[in-house]
Design a protein around this motif. Structure first.
Motif, PDB file in Angstrom:
ATOM      1  N   THR A   4      24.848  56.567  88.281  1.00  0.00           N
ATOM      2  CA  THR A   4      24.363  57.754  88.993  1.00  0.00           C
ATOM      3  C   THR A   4      25.230  58.979  88.740  1.00  0.00           C
ATOM      4  O   THR A   4      24.724  60.088  88.538  1.00  0.00           O
ATOM      5  N   PHE A   5      26.555  58.779  88.744  1.00  0.00           N
ATOM      6  CA  PHE A   5      27.471  59.912  88.639  1.00  0.00           C
ATOM      7  C   PHE A   5      27.857  60.257  87.200  1.00  0.00           C
ATOM      8  O   PHE A   5      28.598  61.220  86.978  1.00  0.00           O
ATOM      9  N   TYR A   6      27.370  59.509  86.243  1.00  0.00           N
ATOM     10  CA  TYR A   6      27.757  59.754  84.848  1.00  0.00           C
ATOM     11  C   TYR A   6      27.449  61.190  84.386  1.00  0.00           C
ATOM     12  O   TYR A   6      28.309  61.844  83.778  1.00  0.00           O
ATOM     13  N   PRO A   7      26.236  61.730  84.644  1.00  0.00           N
ATOM     14  CA  PRO A   7      25.929  63.090  84.158  1.00  0.00           C
ATOM     15  C   PRO A   7      26.772  64.191  84.790  1.00  0.00           C
ATOM     16  O   PRO A   7      26.745  65.327  84.317  1.00  0.00           O
ATOM     17  N   VAL A   8      27.516  63.858  85.848  1.00  0.00           N
ATOM     18  CA  VAL A   8      28.386  64.860  86.462  1.00  0.00           C
ATOM     19  C   VAL A   8      29.561  65.187  85.546  1.00  0.00           C
ATOM     20  O   VAL A   8      30.044  66.325  85.520  1.00  0.00           O
ATOM     21  N   VAL A   9      30.017  64.195  84.781  1.00  0.00           N
ATOM     22  CA  VAL A   9      31.230  64.362  83.979  1.00  0.00           C
ATOM     23  C   VAL A   9      31.030  64.136  82.476  1.00  0.00           C
ATOM     24  O   VAL A   9      31.949  64.366  81.683  1.00  0.00           O
ATOM     25  N   ARG A  10      29.851  63.689  82.084  1.00  0.00           N
ATOM     26  CA  ARG A  10      29.567  63.428  80.676  1.00  0.00           C
ATOM     27  C   ARG A  10      28.126  63.843  80.376  1.00  0.00           C
ATOM     28  O   ARG A  10      27.285  63.901  81.261  1.00  0.00           O
ATOM     29  N   HIS A  11      27.855  64.115  79.107  1.00  0.00           N
ATOM     30  CA  HIS A  11      26.478  64.410  78.720  1.00  0.00           C
ATOM     31  C   HIS A  11      25.676  63.114  78.642  1.00  0.00           C
ATOM     32  O   HIS A  11      26.186  62.070  78.213  1.00  0.00           O
ATOM     33  N   GLU A  12      24.426  63.185  79.066  1.00  0.00           N
ATOM     34  CA  GLU A  12      23.585  61.997  79.144  1.00  0.00           C
ATOM     35  C   GLU A  12      23.453  61.272  77.806  1.00  0.00           C
ATOM     36  O   GLU A  12      23.356  60.045  77.759  1.00  0.00           O
ATOM     37  N   ASN A  13      23.433  62.023  76.722  1.00  0.00           N
ATOM     38  CA  ASN A  13      23.238  61.388  75.405  1.00  0.00           C
ATOM     39  C   ASN A  13      24.500  60.703  74.888  1.00  0.00           C
ATOM     40  O   ASN A  13      24.477  60.105  73.810  1.00  0.00           O
TER      41      ASN A  13
ATOM     42  N   LYS B 259      28.123  55.304  96.399  1.00  0.00           N
ATOM     43  CA  LYS B 259      27.241  56.399  96.798  1.00  0.00           C
ATOM     44  C   LYS B 259      27.972  57.731  96.851  1.00  0.00           C
ATOM     45  O   LYS B 259      27.363  58.781  97.069  1.00  0.00           O
ATOM     46  N   THR B 260      29.282  57.694  96.675  1.00  0.00           N
ATOM     47  CA  THR B 260      30.093  58.907  96.615  1.00  0.00           C
ATOM     48  C   THR B 260      31.131  58.734  95.503  1.00  0.00           C
ATOM     49  O   THR B 260      31.345  57.624  95.003  1.00  0.00           O
ATOM     50  N   MET B 261      31.774  59.840  95.135  1.00  0.00           N
ATOM     51  CA  MET B 261      32.802  59.784  94.103  1.00  0.00           C
ATOM     52  C   MET B 261      33.871  60.822  94.415  1.00  0.00           C
ATOM     53  O   MET B 261      33.551  61.990  94.639  1.00  0.00           O
ATOM     54  N   ASN B 262      35.138  60.403  94.420  1.00  0.00           N
ATOM     55  CA  ASN B 262      36.232  61.347  94.583  1.00  0.00           C
ATOM     56  C   ASN B 262      36.910  61.552  93.233  1.00  0.00           C
ATOM     57  O   ASN B 262      36.567  60.905  92.245  1.00  0.00           O
TER      58      ASN B 262
ATOM     59  N   TRP C  93      38.248  68.930  84.922  1.00  0.00           N
ATOM     60  CA  TRP C  93      37.458  67.760  85.303  1.00  0.00           C
ATOM     61  C   TRP C  93      36.122  67.704  84.579  1.00  0.00           C
ATOM     62  O   TRP C  93      35.597  66.633  84.308  1.00  0.00           O
ATOM     63  N   PHE C  94      35.545  68.861  84.305  1.00  0.00           N
ATOM     64  CA  PHE C  94      34.192  68.899  83.752  1.00  0.00           C
ATOM     65  C   PHE C  94      34.208  69.472  82.333  1.00  0.00           C
ATOM     66  O   PHE C  94      33.460  70.376  81.989  1.00  0.00           O
ATOM     67  N   GLN C  95      35.086  68.920  81.512  1.00  0.00           N
ATOM     68  CA  GLN C  95      35.330  69.442  80.180  1.00  0.00           C
ATOM     69  C   GLN C  95      34.170  69.212  79.225  1.00  0.00           C
ATOM     70  O   GLN C  95      34.120  69.815  78.153  1.00  0.00           O
ATOM     71  N   HIS C  96      33.212  68.347  79.595  1.00  0.00           N
ATOM     72  CA  HIS C  96      32.132  68.029  78.664  1.00  0.00           C
ATOM     73  C   HIS C  96      31.300  69.260  78.302  1.00  0.00           C
ATOM     74  O   HIS C  96      30.688  69.307  77.240  1.00  0.00           O
ATOM     75  N   ALA C  97      31.274  70.271  79.177  1.00  0.00           N
ATOM     76  CA  ALA C  97      30.500  71.479  78.884  1.00  0.00           C
ATOM     77  C   ALA C  97      31.015  72.195  77.642  1.00  0.00           C
ATOM     78  O   ALA C  97      30.245  72.830  76.904  1.00  0.00           O
ATOM     79  N   GLN C  98      32.325  72.099  77.372  1.00  0.00           N
ATOM     80  CA  GLN C  98      32.910  72.768  76.210  1.00  0.00           C
ATOM     81  C   GLN C  98      32.384  72.190  74.899  1.00  0.00           C
ATOM     82  O   GLN C  98      32.366  72.875  73.873  1.00  0.00           O
TER      83      GLN C  98
ATOM     84  N   THR D 244      39.145  57.218  86.942  1.00  0.00           N
ATOM     85  CA  THR D 244      39.079  55.792  86.612  1.00  0.00           C
ATOM     86  C   THR D 244      37.743  55.418  85.994  1.00  0.00           C
ATOM     87  O   THR D 244      37.679  54.700  84.987  1.00  0.00           O
ATOM     88  N   TRP D 245      36.684  55.910  86.595  1.00  0.00           N
ATOM     89  CA  TRP D 245      35.345  55.542  86.127  1.00  0.00           C
ATOM     90  C   TRP D 245      35.046  56.092  84.738  1.00  0.00           C
ATOM     91  O   TRP D 245      34.479  55.389  83.905  1.00  0.00           O
ATOM     92  N   THR D 246      35.416  57.361  84.486  1.00  0.00           N
ATOM     93  CA  THR D 246      35.116  57.936  83.167  1.00  0.00           C
ATOM     94  C   THR D 246      35.859  57.190  82.063  1.00  0.00           C
ATOM     95  O   THR D 246      35.329  57.019  80.965  1.00  0.00           O
ATOM     96  N   ALA D 247      37.086  56.758  82.352  1.00  0.00           N
ATOM     97  CA  ALA D 247      37.843  55.997  81.356  1.00  0.00           C
ATOM     98  C   ALA D 247      37.103  54.716  80.981  1.00  0.00           C
ATOM     99  O   ALA D 247      37.077  54.322  79.800  1.00  0.00           O
TER     100      ALA D 247
END
Length: 257
Positions: free
Chosen positions: A40-49, A11-14, A180-185, A20-23
């Protein structure tokens, strides 16, 4: 082969967990592991598609930079997979886009419907008209409208002053993803080939990837082919949806201020 989501039940993510999770998430391929619910936390660090496409970040960036094909927000994960698996020649990528036209259009319509912020009202209206033209079978008209109508969005999302002109947009697209949020690039990466220098008066060769300058200064219909037309509309939707995301973040910060 089984895929285990390491974030399941969390329910939380540090930041340590994020790494670890994105890998682990980046190894998920729905064609191999079956269809799984997006964490749940995937769209925070990656694009949904990207969920389930099974494509590495390196290959996604190469697809965008070398072929000018948007990879953020659109197209669907299955299309991304097929694009990367296709032959490296540009024509092979365009063939995949043409064959996947309805899948791509459906997701473009879905992402456009999510662009509701009043700051983007005019741009969303232009994008809606481009999609309507595509749905009515006028893909080249849709592409021309999308390409010209998305230019203001490009300056917004890159935060480049118009005084720097197109060189500034290309420079912004060339920046390497970091943080951390490089997916926006990855939203910006297709702008690099889009603004490749092209002057008909200098007998410059027609760029292989979709070229803004070729469409505006020369408008050869063979360049604005089916594949490139799809790229143009996808690009507008990709950038518009990224602007929507940023508008939501700004409004959230305003509420907390």
């Amino acid at each position: 082969m089984t895929f285990i989501d390491p974030s399941r039940g969390a329910k939380t993510m540090n930041f340590a967990e994020m790494r670890t999770w994105t890998a682990a998430w980046d190894t998920y391929d729905s064609a191999v592991h079956g269809v799984l619910r997006m964490p749940t936390f995937y769209p925070v660090v990656r694009h949904e598609n990207w969920w389930g496409c099974g494509v590495s970040l390196t290959d996604l960036r190469s697809l965008a930079r070398e072929h000018g094909i948007p990879v953020a927000w659109v197209p669907p994960p299955g299309v991304l997979r097929r694009l990367v698996e296709a032959d490296t020649v540009h024509a092979a990528k365009l063939k995949i886009l043409a064959e996947s036209q309805q899948e791509i259009l459906d997701l473009c319509v879905e992402k456009h419907a999510e662009c509701t912020d009043e700051w983007l009202e005019e741009e969303a209206d232009v994008a809606g008209k481009a999609l309507a033209a595509w749905q009515d079978g006028h893909l080249q008209a849709a592409a021309a409208l999308a390409l010209l109508g998305s230019e203001d969005l490009m300056y917004q999302v890159t935060r480049v002053a118009r005084a720097k002109s197109y060189a500034g947009l290309k420079e912004a697209a060339q920046k390497e993803p970091d943080g951390w949020f490089q997916h926006a690039q990855y939203t910006l990466a297709p702008l690099e080939p889009l603004y490749t220098q092209y002057w008909p008066k200098n007998n410059d060769p027609l760029p292989e990837s979709l070229s803004r300058h070729a469409v505006v200064h020369n408008f050869p219909l063979e360049h604005l082919n089916e594949g490139h037309s799809i790229v143009a509309v996808m690009l507008m939707i990709s950038i518009l949806r990224e602007c929507q995301q940023r508008a939501e973040e700004v409004r959230h910060d305003m509420l907390l201020a």
